[in-house]
Design an enzyme around this catalytic site. Sequence first.
Site, short mmCIF file in Angstrom:
data_model
loop_
_atom_site.label_atom_id
_atom_site.label_comp_id
_atom_site.label_asym_id
_atom_site.label_seq_id
_atom_site.Cartn_x
_atom_site.Cartn_y
_atom_site.Cartn_z
N CYS A 1 0.83 -1.21 0.00
CA CYS A 1 0.00 0.00 0.00
C CYS A 1 0.87 1.26 0.00
O CYS A 1 0.51 2.26 -0.62
CB CYS A 1 -0.93 0.03 1.21
SG CYS A 1 -2.49 -0.86 0.98
N CYS B 1 -8.32 -2.75 -4.32
CA CYS B 1 -7.55 -3.51 -5.31
C CYS B 1 -8.07 -4.95 -5.39
O CYS B 1 -8.50 -5.53 -4.38
CB CYS B 1 -6.09 -3.56 -4.90
SG CYS B 1 -5.27 -1.95 -4.92
N CYS C 1 -6.92 -7.70 -2.83
CA CYS C 1 -7.22 -7.48 -1.41
C CYS C 1 -8.68 -7.20 -1.14
O CYS C 1 -9.04 -6.74 -0.04
CB CYS C 1 -6.37 -6.32 -0.88
SG CYS C 1 -4.62 -6.60 -1.08
N CYS D 1 -5.62 1.67 4.23
CA CYS D 1 -4.51 1.68 3.28
C CYS D 1 -3.31 2.46 3.80
O CYS D 1 -2.21 2.35 3.28
CB CYS D 1 -4.92 2.37 1.98
SG CYS D 1 -6.41 1.79 1.27
S1 SF4 Z 1 -4.87 -2.76 -1.41
FE1 SF4 Z 1 -3.61 -4.63 -1.69
S2 SF4 Z 1 -2.87 -4.64 -3.83
FE2 SF4 Z 1 -3.68 -2.56 -3.33
S3 SF4 Z 1 -1.90 -1.44 -2.75
FE3 SF4 Z 1 -2.78 -2.22 -0.84
S4 SF4 Z 1 -1.83 -4.23 -0.46
FE4 SF4 Z 1 -1.33 -3.60 -2.59
#
Ligand code: SF4
Length: 240
Positions: free
Chosen positions: A128, A210, A213, A237
């Site tokens: 993130c 995303c 996730c 995040c």
């Molecule tokens: S939500 Fe998941 S895929 Fe997106 S930036 Fe964060 S850890 Fe990475």
Amino acid sequence: MVKDKEMTQDNEKVWTPEELAAVNAELESKTPEEVIRWVIENFAVEDFALACSFKELALLDMLLKEKPDARIFYIDTGFHFKETLDLKSKIEELYDITVERHVPEVSLDDMEKIGGPKLWEIDPDKCCTIRKVEPLRKVLSALKLWMTGIRRDQGPTRAGIPIISWDVKFGLVKISPLATWTKKQVWDYIVEHDLPYNMLLDNGYPSIGCVPCTHPVVDGEDDDRAGRWSGHKKTECGLH
Ligand code: SF4
């Protein structure tokens, strides 16, 4: 603390945390539209922007009705759902705008070299930081205020968010006009104004981020942030 005309045109004004606390007390009882008007009266259009994750369509609609040339941006992590990007295109067509796209400096290939495959599974905070926080920091470094669609009813980590405050992490003013609104109020607005929304919301996803996730929720998971980072303690995040 509504400013007189001379002060409202002073876009070089630097707000102190104390002044923002006083404004926050004043804005607490205002509607989201009134909060948006306060921003427009106090900040030049090039100095503020709405951070869009395509969930805050009610806020986007209110903002563009008040200020059609307001800046809207999103961070393209490289992992958005097709439905989310379809919605972005629909919004651009509907409002005749371009949503600014900002990408991480680290490509997905380079991230794999740095952190190994599937960094989001091994260390989602690091992922993130690379794919969301640092690109956001770069965008915000050129702004004086950022606007978000977060609300107090979205879960314990957001229960105490102010409407306006000094964002220590990113070094600018942060405003959340929907802070006092409920999920129902947002949906009522969407229905009343016939706004588009992410089709995934109709398919068991209360919160959409995303692809790796975000998962549909199971019965009984009522938290608005449920379905994000399943299997990890992580619920944010790192942006808020
Ligand atoms: S939500 Fe998941 S895929 Fe997106 S930036 Fe964060 S850890 Fe990475």
